[in-house]
Design an enzyme around this catalytic site. Structure first.
Site, PDB file in Angstrom:
ATOM      1  N   ASP A  41      43.710  54.539 129.561  1.00 52.19           N
ATOM      2  CA  ASP A  41      44.989  53.841 129.456  1.00 52.19           C
ATOM      3  C   ASP A  41      45.673  54.406 128.208  1.00 52.19           C
ATOM      4  OD1 ASP A  41      46.614  51.709 130.585  1.00 52.19           O
ATOM      5  OD2 ASP A  41      46.338  50.706 128.672  1.00 52.19           O
ATOM      6  N   ASP A 243      41.926  48.937 126.772  1.00 48.17           N
ATOM      7  CA  ASP A 243      41.707  47.916 125.742  1.00 48.17           C
ATOM      8  C   ASP A 243      41.714  46.509 126.330  1.00 48.17           C
ATOM      9  OD1 ASP A 243      44.369  47.638 126.296  1.00 48.17           O
ATOM     10  OD2 ASP A 243      45.088  47.986 124.258  1.00 48.17           O
ATOM     11  N   ASP A 247      45.074  46.194 131.665  1.00 46.16           N
ATOM     12  CA  ASP A 247      44.263  47.122 132.439  1.00 46.16           C
ATOM     13  C   ASP A 247      42.933  46.524 132.911  1.00 46.16           C
ATOM     14  OD1 ASP A 247      42.888  47.163 130.028  1.00 46.16           O
ATOM     15  OD2 ASP A 247      43.783  49.047 129.387  1.00 46.16           O
TER      16      ASP A 247
HETATM   17  P1  ADP Z   1      51.395  50.384 129.080  1.00 46.81           P
HETATM   18  O1  ADP Z   1      50.845  50.885 130.371  1.00 46.81           O
HETATM   19  O2  ADP Z   1      51.751  51.523 128.164  1.00 46.81           O
HETATM   20  O3  ADP Z   1      50.514  49.358 128.435  1.00 46.81           O
HETATM   21  P2  ADP Z   1      53.205  48.255 129.974  1.00 46.81           P
HETATM   22  O4  ADP Z   1      52.751  48.177 131.388  1.00 46.81           O
HETATM   23  O5  ADP Z   1      52.814  47.153 129.065  1.00 46.81           O
HETATM   24  O6  ADP Z   1      52.814  49.688 129.354  1.00 46.81           O
HETATM   25  O7  ADP Z   1      54.802  48.394 129.938  1.00 46.81           O
HETATM   26  C1  ADP Z   1      55.455  49.432 130.649  1.00 46.81           C
HETATM   27  C2  ADP Z   1      56.887  49.596 130.193  1.00 46.81           C
HETATM   28  O8  ADP Z   1      57.621  48.393 130.484  1.00 46.81           O
HETATM   29  C3  ADP Z   1      57.063  49.801 128.705  1.00 46.81           C
HETATM   30  O9  ADP Z   1      56.977  51.170 128.350  1.00 46.81           O
HETATM   31  C4  ADP Z   1      58.460  49.233 128.471  1.00 46.81           C
HETATM   32  O10 ADP Z   1      59.433  50.185 128.822  1.00 46.81           O
HETATM   33  C5  ADP Z   1      58.545  48.104 129.453  1.00 46.81           C
HETATM   34  N1  ADP Z   1      58.210  46.782 128.876  1.00 46.81           N
HETATM   35  C6  ADP Z   1      57.202  45.968 129.244  1.00 46.81           C
HETATM   36  N2  ADP Z   1      57.219  44.826 128.541  1.00 46.81           N
HETATM   37  C7  ADP Z   1      58.259  44.913 127.689  1.00 46.81           C
HETATM   38  C8  ADP Z   1      58.842  44.051 126.701  1.00 46.81           C
HETATM   39  N3  ADP Z   1      58.347  42.849 126.416  1.00 46.81           N
HETATM   40  N4  ADP Z   1      59.912  44.495 126.037  1.00 46.81           N
HETATM   41  C9  ADP Z   1      60.438  45.695 126.294  1.00 46.81           C
HETATM   42  N5  ADP Z   1      59.963  46.556 127.207  1.00 46.81           N
HETATM   43  C10 ADP Z   1      58.902  46.178 127.911  1.00 46.81           C
HETATM   44 MG    MG Z   2      49.289  48.015 127.940  1.00 47.14          MG
END
Ligand code: ADP
Ligand code: MG
Length: 265
Positions: A41, A243, A247
């Protein structure tokens, strides 16, 4: 043999525990031996998972302070690391005129962003995909966002009442140990893959820094386990390293799930 195997498992898991690695048991060790693919991840595993705001680009009609205040008002109620970083930056800039307002009807949309109401205004904040799905046109920031994403930054789009108010870019640094870990795994003959909900351009820049070629990007949290299953359908014996934030189902779907965590002392 009858005694050697349990003894080896005991010594192995014992040594692991001494080094802060908890191994579920002999079966996991046995399966780990057959792995050919390791999926990492991105956020919090390849990277430190502690993003910082680097750029604030306000759309016409907004100051940087307005934009940051608007974003932080809504993100103040979110647990997401990007939200925490935006909230922190707003606090740092309080003296510069950034003010945080009360938010009503707050809603967090996993892997996409957040929504809320400030006064009479409807605020939407998150990925481009998310704000576009809410009917917001983000074209005026396309070029700026592309440049920021190419450099490995994550762009968060902010909209007020259906119109773009600006973008906030954040950078998360890769763990210094990541490139070496990736190269060790590759030398063992394993294929290394990175999985993330982030944009492809951002993800590929981070992956390149870590030495990873295969990137699965823009995957929603609920679809991460499906991506693992897809690799397994290709006949791959797959480990997932994460982490536990976003995921956990993917960790469970993999042949061997490896969860990294910080020791709490
Ligand atoms: P990762 O796989 O890197 O953990 P997430 O699934 O948590 O990423 O989030 C994917 C994308 O969604 C982020 O890169 C961001 O663009 C957007 N995103 C998700 N949650 C938020 C939030 N609370 N505020 C702003 N953007 C968010
Ligand atoms: Mg994440």
């Amino acid at each position: 043999m009858g005694l050697a195997t349990p003894t080896a498992v005991m010594v192995g898991t014992g040594l692991g525990a001494e080094n802060g690695i908890l191994i579920k048991g002999g079966e996991s060790l046995e399966r780990a031996y057959h792995l050919d693919t390791i999926v990492f991840d991105k956020t919090g595993t390849i990277t430190k998972g502690e993003p910082d705001v680097t750029d604030i680009l306000a759309a016409p009609g907004y100051s940087e302070a307005d934009l940051l205040g608007l974003a932080a008002s809504v993100e103040g109620l979110s647990e997401h690391p990007l939200a925490k970083a935006i909230t922190k930056r707003a606090l740092d800039e309080k003296t510069l005129g950034t003010s945080v307002d009360t938010v009503l009807d707050f809603e967090s949309v996993s892997g996409l962003g957040s929504r809320g109401r400030v006064g009479e205004s409807k605020i939407v904040i998150g990925s481009r995909k998310f704000i576009e799905s809410e009917g917001v046109n983000a074209d005026i920031m396309n070029e700026s966002a592309a440049i920021l994403e190419k450099s490995g930054k994550t762009c968060v789009f902010v909209a007020k009442d259906g119109k773009l108010a600006g973008i906030i870019a954040l950078a998360d640094t890769i763990r210094p140990s990541a490139p070496r870990a990736v190269s060790l795994l590759k030398n063992m003959g394993l294929e290394v893959v990175m999985l993330t909900g982030d944009r492809r351009e951002t993800a590929e820049t981070i992956a390149r820094q870590a030495g990873i070629e295969r990137v699965l990007a823009e995957v929603l949290p609920g679809d991460k386990a499906g991506e693992i299953r897809r690799l397994q359908l290709e006949g791959r014996v797959t480990a997932m390293v994460g982490d536990g934030i976003n995921d956990a189902p993917a960790l469970a779907a993999s042949d061997v799930g490896m969860q990294s965590g910080r020791a709490r002392t």
